[in-house]
Enzyme design. Structure first.
Site, PDB file in Angstrom:
ATOM      1  N   ASP A   1      -4.400  -8.638  -3.917  1.00 21.87           N
ATOM      2  CA  ASP A   1      -3.425  -7.541  -3.888  1.00 21.87           C
ATOM      3  C   ASP A   1      -2.388  -7.936  -2.829  1.00 21.87           C
ATOM      4  O   ASP A   1      -2.294  -9.118  -2.465  1.00 21.87           O
ATOM      5  CB  ASP A   1      -4.130  -6.205  -3.569  1.00 21.87           C
ATOM      6  CG  ASP A   1      -3.209  -5.001  -3.801  1.00 21.87           C
ATOM      7  OD1 ASP A   1      -2.915  -4.691  -4.960  1.00 21.87           O
ATOM      8  OD2 ASP A   1      -2.769  -4.376  -2.814  1.00 21.87           O
TER       9      ASP A   1
ATOM     10  N   LYS B   1     -11.359  -0.677  -4.279  1.00 25.88           N
ATOM     11  CA  LYS B   1     -10.250  -1.307  -3.552  1.00 25.88           C
ATOM     12  C   LYS B   1     -10.769  -1.665  -2.166  1.00 25.88           C
ATOM     13  O   LYS B   1     -11.695  -1.027  -1.663  1.00 25.88           O
ATOM     14  CB  LYS B   1      -9.070  -0.340  -3.422  1.00 25.88           C
ATOM     15  CG  LYS B   1      -7.747  -1.023  -3.170  1.00 25.88           C
ATOM     16  CD  LYS B   1      -7.155  -1.540  -4.475  1.00 25.88           C
ATOM     17  CE  LYS B   1      -5.847  -2.261  -4.264  1.00 25.88           C
ATOM     18  NZ  LYS B   1      -5.202  -2.540  -5.552  1.00 25.88           N
TER      19      LYS B   1
HETATM   20  P1  NAD Z   1       2.955  -9.331  -2.673  1.00 25.43           P
HETATM   21  O1  NAD Z   1       2.474  -9.246  -1.283  1.00 25.43           O
HETATM   22  O2  NAD Z   1       2.866 -10.610  -3.429  1.00 25.43           O
HETATM   23  O3  NAD Z   1       4.491  -8.863  -2.751  1.00 25.43           O
HETATM   24  C1  NAD Z   1       4.983  -7.671  -2.235  1.00 25.43           C
HETATM   25  C2  NAD Z   1       6.494  -7.773  -2.172  1.00 25.43           C
HETATM   26  O4  NAD Z   1       7.035  -6.540  -1.718  1.00 25.43           O
HETATM   27  C3  NAD Z   1       6.993  -8.834  -1.200  1.00 25.43           C
HETATM   28  O5  NAD Z   1       8.180  -9.404  -1.723  1.00 25.43           O
HETATM   29  C4  NAD Z   1       7.315  -8.027   0.059  1.00 25.43           C
HETATM   30  O6  NAD Z   1       8.252  -8.656   0.905  1.00 25.43           O
HETATM   31  C5  NAD Z   1       7.861  -6.775  -0.572  1.00 25.43           C
HETATM   32  N1  NAD Z   1       7.812  -5.590   0.272  1.00 25.43           N
HETATM   33  C6  NAD Z   1       6.841  -5.189   1.116  1.00 25.43           C
HETATM   34  N2  NAD Z   1       7.174  -4.033   1.700  1.00 25.43           N
HETATM   35  C7  NAD Z   1       8.371  -3.682   1.188  1.00 25.43           C
HETATM   36  C8  NAD Z   1       9.252  -2.611   1.370  1.00 25.43           C
HETATM   37  N3  NAD Z   1       8.958  -1.628   2.207  1.00 25.43           N
HETATM   38  N4  NAD Z   1      10.389  -2.588   0.647  1.00 25.43           N
HETATM   39  C9  NAD Z   1      10.686  -3.578  -0.199  1.00 25.43           C
HETATM   40  N5  NAD Z   1       9.917  -4.626  -0.417  1.00 25.43           N
HETATM   41  C10 NAD Z   1       8.768  -4.693   0.268  1.00 25.43           C
HETATM   42  O7  NAD Z   1       2.207  -8.146  -3.452  1.00 25.43           O
HETATM   43  P2  NAD Z   1       1.993  -7.997  -5.008  1.00 25.43           P
HETATM   44  O8  NAD Z   1       0.673  -8.550  -5.347  1.00 25.43           O
HETATM   45  O9  NAD Z   1       3.206  -8.454  -5.738  1.00 25.43           O
HETATM   46  O10 NAD Z   1       1.847  -6.401  -5.107  1.00 25.43           O
HETATM   47  C11 NAD Z   1       2.981  -5.530  -5.149  1.00 25.43           C
HETATM   48  C12 NAD Z   1       2.518  -4.183  -5.662  1.00 25.43           C
HETATM   49  O11 NAD Z   1       1.913  -4.340  -6.960  1.00 25.43           O
HETATM   50  C13 NAD Z   1       1.465  -3.476  -4.811  1.00 25.43           C
HETATM   51  O12 NAD Z   1       1.658  -2.086  -4.894  1.00 25.43           O
HETATM   52  C14 NAD Z   1       0.167  -3.848  -5.503  1.00 25.43           C
HETATM   53  O13 NAD Z   1      -0.884  -2.919  -5.246  1.00 25.43           O
HETATM   54  C15 NAD Z   1       0.601  -3.789  -6.944  1.00 25.43           C
HETATM   55  N6  NAD Z   1      -0.233  -4.540  -7.870  1.00 25.43           N
HETATM   56  C16 NAD Z   1      -0.460  -5.875  -7.701  1.00 25.43           C
HETATM   57  C17 NAD Z   1      -1.239  -6.558  -8.640  1.00 25.43           C
HETATM   58  C18 NAD Z   1      -1.462  -8.036  -8.559  1.00 25.43           C
HETATM   59  O14 NAD Z   1      -2.027  -8.593  -9.503  1.00 25.43           O
HETATM   60  N7  NAD Z   1      -1.026  -8.713  -7.515  1.00 25.43           N
HETATM   61  C19 NAD Z   1      -1.816  -5.860  -9.701  1.00 25.43           C
HETATM   62  C20 NAD Z   1      -1.550  -4.500  -9.850  1.00 25.43           C
HETATM   63  C21 NAD Z   1      -0.755  -3.859  -8.932  1.00 25.43           C
END
Ligand code: NAD
Length: 418
Positions: free
Chosen positions: A147, A107
């Site tokens: 991410d 990561k």
């Molecule tokens: P992103 O930045 O696209 O979206 C994150 C979302 O969460 C946004 O809508 C943001 O406004 C919201 N957010 C942030 N802080 C918040 C809070 N305190 N309360 C409520 N909402 C909040 O990120 P993403 O890529 O969608 O990732 C989200 C999660 O999924 C993370 O934990 C990431 O590690 C995990 N993840 C992502 C992927 C991927 O392919 N993008 C894969 C596996 C896991």
């Protein structure tokens, strides 16, 4: 040690220890899995648009590479720190092993609020970070992906910077790239789609219908949450509430996602959406619903709210959204939690597909990608569900047992160096 400080890291170790005790894991393997293999901290100086220089702190951590090159996203967020990145790298090791991918766990991230930077500042920061972590990454050793706070455009800048320095084009240095430069069809939606694939299997197990009677609440409406919303509403379920960092919106009759996306395109945040009631992120988690998808950040479901959650099934789209204490409460209450390393593994699985396609220079149709994803996700779900039944443990512990069993065999076969 410094990487043990964050609750996310501590939580990951607790989960590992619980699984290790049930499966009688070799203590030497357990000791090695408790810490990352290596960690790099870099300064990322950036010339801002007004001419002054700001220095950001960046990281790249490799947790374990026994199964293959390391794989894991790059996060741009103000809370990023070495320990959090290390905990996320550990979860990547477990996730890749659970899905039987020939990949290890990594990561990276920069401690920055990307929303504060202009596009040109973001590009300069990404390019400098890439050069600083250059000794760590490469198609055969460590392949980053998007991410929180990063996206396909950021990946494109990484490809370009890495390729410029190497002197030839190296698209395989990252996954989650735009299609035009070697990305895979279906990658953008893969994590959210995978979340829904595990929900389909969980609903079968719980005898829950997935149709217009089924209500869904989603915390986080970014890459993962919005793709999951689209897919689950396509199946026929009713998405009644979603949230982002500005708060949540709730309409018990269901949200019109097309209208919502149009609103977001213009307004950037959900707050102010007219056809719903505003709720805080804390309230959102406790709304009446059948399914809760936690797709924002870590540490959202805690012992303070676990007893108030109404959902019968929780899918962890985010990494580490449930604390260890909350996990126990939910298990005792019979709430079916699909753990992060299973629920959100669609992203790394299609990243793996992208890597394979790139190495072969042979690209698959979106249908082929989605079908292969379905096979891996549903088979792995079944494997984990059977372990949970057999060992009378949570799905999280079962997922860890399955993952660590596969990984420990590889580690023991490779032996100990020197
Ligand atoms: P992103 O930045 O696209 O979206 C994150 C979302 O969460 C946004 O809508 C943001 O406004 C919201 N957010 C942030 N802080 C918040 C809070 N305190 N309360 C409520 N909402 C909040 O990120 P993403 O890529 O969608 O990732 C989200 C999660 O999924 C993370 O934990 C990431 O590690 C995990 N993840 C992502 C992927 C991927 O392919 N993008 C894969 C596996 C896991």
């Amino acid at each position: 040690m410094i990487w043990e400080e964050s609750s996310l890291f501590k939580n990951a170790v607790k989960q590992l220890d619980r699984a290790a005790a049930i499966m009688n894991l070799d203590p030497n393997v357990l000791t090695r899995l408790h810490t990352p293999k290596r960690a790099l901290i870099v300064s990322v100086p950036v010339r801002m648009d007004d001419g002054h220089i700001e220095v950001f702190e960046g990281y790249r951590v490799h947790h374990n590479m026994s199964l293959g090159p390391a794989k894991g996203g790059i996060r741009y967020h103000p809370d990023v720190n070495l320990s959090e990145v290390s905990g996320l790298a550990m979860l990547m090791t477990f996730k890749c092993s659970l899905m039987s991918l020939p990949l290890g766990g990594a990561k990276g991230g920069i401690r920055v609020d990307p929303g504060r930077l202009s596009r040109t500042e973001l590009q300069r920061m990404t390019r400098r970070y890439t050069t600083e972590i250059m000794p760590f990454i490469g198609p055969e050793k460590d392949v980053p992906a998007p991410d929180v706070g990063t996206n396909a455009q950021v990946m494109a800048w990484i490809v370009d910077t890495y390729s410029q320095i190497k002197g030839y084009s190296v698209p395989g240095v990252v996954t989650g790239k735009p299609i035009e430069i070697g990305g895979s069809l279906g990658r953008v939606e893969a994590t959210g789609r995978g979340v829904v694939y595990t929900l389909i299997e969980a609903a079968k197990f719980k005898n829950m219908p997935l149709d217009e009677r089924t209500t869904v609440v989603i915390q986080g409406f970014g890459n993962v949450g919005s793709a999951a919303a689209k897919k689950i509403s396509k199946i026929g379920c009713k998405v009644v509430a979603v949230s982002d960092v500005s708060g949540g919106i709730y309409n018990k009759n269901g949200l019109d996602l097309d209208h919502l996306n149009d609103f977001l395109a213009k307004n950037k945040v959900l707050k102010g959406y007219p056809e719903a009631e505003f709720v805080t992120n804390a309230e959102l988690l406790e709304l009446p619903c059948d399914i809760l998808i936690a797709a924002a950040m870590e540490g959202q479901i805690t012992e303070a709210n676990a007893n108030n959650i109404k959902a019968k099934i929780i899918a962890e789209g985010a990494n580490g959204p449930t604390t260890d204490n909350a996990d126990e409460i939910l298990f005792d209450r019979g709430v079916h939690v699909i753990p992060d390393i299973l629920a959100n593994a669609g992203g790394v699985t299609v990243s793996y597909f992208e890597w394979v396609q790139g190495l072969q220079q042979l690209f698959w149709s979106e249908k082929e990608v989605n079908n292969k994803l379905w096979d891996i996700m549903s088979n792995t779900y079944g494997k984990v569900q059977n372990i949970a039944i057999d060992k009378k443990c949570s799905m999280r512990t079962a997922a860890l047992i399955s993952s660590v069993d596969h990984l420990s065999k590889a580690m023991l076969l490779r032996g100990f160096f020197p």
